[in-house]
Design an enzyme around this catalytic site. Sequence first.
Site, short mmCIF file in Angstrom:
data_model
loop_
_atom_site.label_atom_id
_atom_site.label_comp_id
_atom_site.label_asym_id
_atom_site.label_seq_id
_atom_site.Cartn_x
_atom_site.Cartn_y
_atom_site.Cartn_z
N ASP A 121 -18.85 8.69 16.73
CA ASP A 121 -19.95 7.89 17.28
C ASP A 121 -20.25 6.65 16.44
OD1 ASP A 121 -20.83 9.49 15.18
OD2 ASP A 121 -22.18 10.69 16.39
N ASN B 212 -31.37 19.83 15.68
CA ASN B 212 -31.72 20.25 17.05
C ASN B 212 -30.48 20.75 17.81
OD1 ASN B 212 -30.31 17.91 17.54
ND2 ASN B 212 -31.92 16.89 18.72
N HIS C 244 -27.55 19.15 18.03
CA HIS C 244 -26.64 18.13 18.58
C HIS C 244 -25.32 18.12 17.83
CE1 HIS C 244 -28.46 14.85 15.74
NE2 HIS C 244 -27.22 15.06 15.34
N GLU D 136 -27.18 14.93 22.53
CA GLU D 136 -28.49 15.55 22.32
C GLU D 136 -28.69 16.70 23.31
OE1 GLU D 136 -30.16 14.75 19.80
OE2 GLU D 136 -30.19 12.60 19.43
C1 F6R Z 1 -22.18 12.02 12.75
C2 F6R Z 1 -22.67 12.81 13.86
C3 F6R Z 1 -23.88 13.66 13.79
C4 F6R Z 1 -24.04 14.40 12.47
C5 F6R Z 1 -25.30 15.26 12.47
C6 F6R Z 1 -25.55 15.88 11.11
O1 F6R Z 1 -21.02 11.29 13.12
O2 F6R Z 1 -22.08 12.75 14.89
O3 F6R Z 1 -23.87 14.58 14.84
O4 F6R Z 1 -22.91 15.20 12.26
O5 F6R Z 1 -26.40 14.47 12.82
O6 F6R Z 1 -25.82 14.88 10.19
P1 F6R Z 1 -25.89 15.17 8.62
O7 F6R Z 1 -24.50 15.58 8.22
O8 F6R Z 1 -26.27 13.86 7.99
O9 F6R Z 1 -26.87 16.25 8.43
#
Ligand code: F6R
Length: 241
Positions: A67, A135, A137, A142
């Site tokens: 992303d 959450n 995701h 989401e």
């Molecule tokens: C990052 C992504 C997000 C993260 C998630 C956890 O490319 O797609 O889904 O993997 O938000 O983020 P952290 O690792 O910072 O807790």
Amino acid sequence: MKIIITKDYEEMSKEAFKIVKDVISSNSEAVLGLATGSTPLGLYQNMIKDHKENGTSYKKIKTVNLDEYAGLDYSSDQSYVYFMRHNLFDHIDIDLANTNIEDGKAADRIKECERYTKLLDILKQDIQVLGIGSNGHIAFNEPGTPFGSDTHIVDLTESTIKDNSRLFERIEDVPRQAFTMGLKNIMHAKKILILANGKNKANAVYGLVKGEVSEACPASVLQLHPDCTLVCDIEAAELIK
Ligand code: F6R
């Protein structure tokens, strides 16, 4: 789903590295699906160390990232393309032309999603690395995202904006939209490696492993993948032990 519970973040990163290294060792032209965020940083450090000490080469490796924030590109140090170069690509021998991520600054966002989906159909991930949001995701999919989704634009939820604001000077600076690989594009990876650490991920890890398979918890779709491994530390595993 295979589950590996480790004592801490360092051990989680080492276990994750072993799995990624296996894929690279058996195919020097592998396609790696990569993630940003805090969770995979230790994995990337292990990859860099191994490249420097053992000469593991990434010359023919290709990457696809999950992303990117809409509106940001390499000129912003908050962009995910910047993150990947800074935390991995600039420290290994990968050819940047073989690295792929959505163009956050694309003039036509719909066309950009179509381009990326087509690219993913060609560059099927030999392994997809994932983190998980508090959450549930995965990537920026989401809660409520259809399991059949391709690359799309998302309006970020307040909870994700809050989680990600730690990386920005002010919460107002966090972009409100992002490009993301869809759940279908993630599920078509040959192998999935999902990582989680820390207490604040325990609920999401419960949903991932033991919750109902439901669009209310996007990560729960991974229960349907034939080759998915969760590596998490003891704190994130609190509710699944
Ligand atoms: C990052 C992504 C997000 C993260 C998630 C956890 O490319 O797609 O889904 O993997 O938000 O983020 P952290 O690792 O910072 O807790």
